[in-house]
Structure formats: C-alpha cells, structure tokens
Design an enzyme around this catalytic site. Structure first.
Site, PDB file in Angstrom:
ATOM      1  N   ASP A  13       3.291 -11.145  -6.899  1.00 56.41           N
ATOM      2  CA  ASP A  13       2.436  -9.959  -6.803  1.00 56.41           C
ATOM      3  C   ASP A  13       2.770  -9.219  -5.514  1.00 56.41           C
ATOM      4  O   ASP A  13       3.090  -9.837  -4.503  1.00 56.41           O
ATOM      5  CB  ASP A  13       0.952 -10.338  -6.816  1.00 56.41           C
ATOM      6  CG  ASP A  13       0.085  -9.106  -7.014  1.00 56.41           C
ATOM      7  OD1 ASP A  13       0.141  -8.510  -8.111  1.00 56.41           O
ATOM      8  OD2 ASP A  13      -0.611  -8.691  -6.065  1.00 56.41           O
TER       9      ASP A  13
HETATM   10  C1  TTP Z   1       5.880  -0.529  -2.440  1.00 57.82           C
HETATM   11  C2  TTP Z   1       6.618  -0.679  -3.727  1.00 57.82           C
HETATM   12  C3  TTP Z   1       6.042  -1.306  -4.828  1.00 57.82           C
HETATM   13  N1  TTP Z   1       6.740  -1.434  -5.994  1.00 57.82           N
HETATM   14  C4  TTP Z   1       6.166  -2.130  -7.169  1.00 57.82           C
HETATM   15  C5  TTP Z   1       6.475  -3.623  -7.197  1.00 57.82           C
HETATM   16  C6  TTP Z   1       5.481  -4.150  -8.202  1.00 57.82           C
HETATM   17  O1  TTP Z   1       6.061  -4.201  -9.492  1.00 57.82           O
HETATM   18  C7  TTP Z   1       4.373  -3.097  -8.176  1.00 57.82           C
HETATM   19  C8  TTP Z   1       3.094  -3.749  -7.736  1.00 57.82           C
HETATM   20  O2  TTP Z   1       2.479  -4.329  -8.870  1.00 57.82           O
HETATM   21  P1  TTP Z   1       2.373  -5.876  -9.202  1.00 57.82           P
HETATM   22  O3  TTP Z   1       0.981  -6.092  -9.667  1.00 57.82           O
HETATM   23  O4  TTP Z   1       2.889  -6.701  -8.075  1.00 57.82           O
HETATM   24  O5  TTP Z   1       3.398  -6.086 -10.396  1.00 57.82           O
HETATM   25  P2  TTP Z   1       3.440  -5.461 -11.851  1.00 57.82           P
HETATM   26  O6  TTP Z   1       2.067  -5.138 -12.342  1.00 57.82           O
HETATM   27  O7  TTP Z   1       4.439  -4.314 -11.802  1.00 57.82           O
HETATM   28  O8  TTP Z   1       4.076  -6.619 -12.700  1.00 57.82           O
HETATM   29  P3  TTP Z   1       3.498  -8.079 -13.084  1.00 57.82           P
HETATM   30  O9  TTP Z   1       2.090  -8.193 -12.544  1.00 57.82           O
HETATM   31  O10 TTP Z   1       3.558  -8.198 -14.556  1.00 57.82           O
HETATM   32  O11 TTP Z   1       4.455  -9.041 -12.416  1.00 57.82           O
HETATM   33  O12 TTP Z   1       4.771  -2.078  -7.254  1.00 57.82           O
HETATM   34  C9  TTP Z   1       8.039  -0.942  -6.113  1.00 57.82           C
HETATM   35  O13 TTP Z   1       8.656  -1.058  -7.177  1.00 57.82           O
HETATM   36  N2  TTP Z   1       8.624  -0.334  -5.043  1.00 57.82           N
HETATM   37  C10 TTP Z   1       7.985  -0.176  -3.851  1.00 57.82           C
HETATM   38  O14 TTP Z   1       8.575   0.390  -2.893  1.00 57.82           O
END
Ligand code: TTP
Length: 206
Positions: free
Chosen positions: A86
């Site tokens: 996460d």
């Molecule tokens: C800050 C930042 C976040 N993110 C993304 C990463 C994570 O996928 C998302 C945060 O949400 P998460 O809840 O971590 O992940 P998700 O809902 O996409 O997937 P799952 O729970 O099924 O594993 O933000 C980027 O892609 N680039 C960035 O620079």
C-alpha cells in the site's frame, strides 16, 4: 525473464505493481477475487481517527494480505507466498489518499506545491504462517506549481487513482524537483526492499 525460484501471488489490482514486479523477474499470479471471499467486498482504505501515517499504511497492507490469504484458502488454491503493498502520501502529519474528484485533486496538488512531502509504501510477504514487512519512505520535493499546470493536470485522468493525486511516472515528473528515496517505491513497489523481503521469505534467485 524469470529469475526467482518460486511463483508467488500478488494481491493487487494495480497495473504499476504488476509491471514493477515483472521488471525484477518475479513469476506471479494475481489474487484479487475481492467480491467472492468471505472477508467482504474490499479492503477499506479509510484511515482511523488520529492514525499515524506509518501505522495506517502498514495496517492497510496487512489487511490486503489477510484478504488475499483468505481468498487463497477459501478457493483451495495452491499455497504460495502472498505479496501485498500500500502507498500513501503524507504532509504535515496528514494522510493524502486518492482524490475523489477534480476539486480534491486540485487541493492536494496546491498543498504539495513548492514543498517537501513523504511517500510511504509498505510491502508484506506472507508465507507458511509468517510475515515479513517493510515500510519504505521517500522524500519528494515539488516545485511551485502554476495555476495552469494544476488545472491542466487535473483535467487529465492521471491524478485520480493515485495517492496524493499525482504519478511521478507520468506528466507529474514535471512537478518533482528531486527525490530522496526509491523511485519504484513512489510508484507503489520499492524494488530493492521487495527483493529483500522475498529472500527473507526463502524465495531466491535461481
Ligand atoms: C505518489 C504516487 C502514487 N502512485 C500510486 C501507487 C499506488 O498504486 C497508488 C496508491 O494506491 P494503493 O492503495 O497503494 O494501491 P492501488 O489501489 O492502486 O492497488 P492495490 O490496492 O490493489 O494494490 O498511487 C503512483 O503510481 N505514482 C506516484 O507518484
């Protein structure tokens, strides 16, 4: 390229995590049958009142893994290590989740503008009754964002599925002056730390 000796389950619907895990040659299967497992429809990503950002990201990560573990058992799937993660963004001790709409995305970006914030990604591997977890923190310095920049960015699809309302791997690379930490961690899966966890769980390079 497959360079690890064991197949794992990735408990994530994130295409970025899939790509990152593939990048380091891990053989994996997705495990995300959230609508069918006994634990309920999905893991809630709401923070508890006064929850510290590190405690929050670690708790949500463990809940995702626990959910996947239930799914594996309930569906009688072959037992394999489960990896979940996460990511959250934090500034001034507050948690910035995924913006629900354009106004929220704009507020988040203006809050990050010209300042330093932290991106936390927690990763856990669960296998054979044990779990190994790390939480990686990156410091990200944003340049001062112009009104036009924020408006144009919020009109795109980029902010909405990402913690903090931006993705460093896309146009928002323009916002980032420098980072201290892990680029892959900011995108959702810190690869160095993930490889260490896999090895701690007994999964090795061939
Ligand atoms: C800050 C930042 C976040 N993110 C993304 C990463 C994570 O996928 C998302 C945060 O949400 P998460 O809840 O971590 O992940 P998700 O809902 O996409 O997937 P799952 O729970 O099924 O594993 O933000 C980027 O892609 N680039 C960035 O620079």
């Amino acid at each position: 390229m497959k360079i690890w000796n064991q197949k794992i389950y990735l408990a994530s619907k994130s295409s970025r995590r899939r790509e990152l895990l593939r990048q380091i040659g891990v053989d994996f299967e997705l495990l995300l049958l959230r609508d069918q497992a006994p634990r309920g429809p999905d893991v809630s990503e709401a923070a508890l009142p006064h929850e510290h950002p590190v405690a929050y990201v670690e708790r949500v990560t463990l809940e995702k893994a626990a959910f996947a573990f239930d799914t594996m058992q309930w569906r009688k799937l072959p037992v394999r290590p489960i990896l979940a993660a996460d990511t959250t963004v934090t500034i001034d001790g507050q948690i910035l989740g995924k913006p629900a709409d354009r106004a929220q995305a704009r507020d988040m970006l203006l809050r990050l503008s010209g300042r330093t914030h932290h991106v936390l990604t927690s990763v856990v591997v669960v296998y054979q009754g044990q779990s190994w977890q790390i939480t990686q923190t990156s410091e990200v310095v944003f340049q001062t964002l112009s009104e036009n920049m924020v408006r144009a960015y919020c009109a795109s699809t980029e902010p909405y599925d990402k913690a903090g309302g931006y993705g460093i791997q896309g146009v928002a690379a323009l916002f980032v002056k420098c980072i201290n930490g892990s680029h892959s961690g900011i995108m959702g899966l810190p690869l160095y730390e993930t490889a260490q966890l896999l090895q701690q769980a007994g999964i090795d390079i061939l």
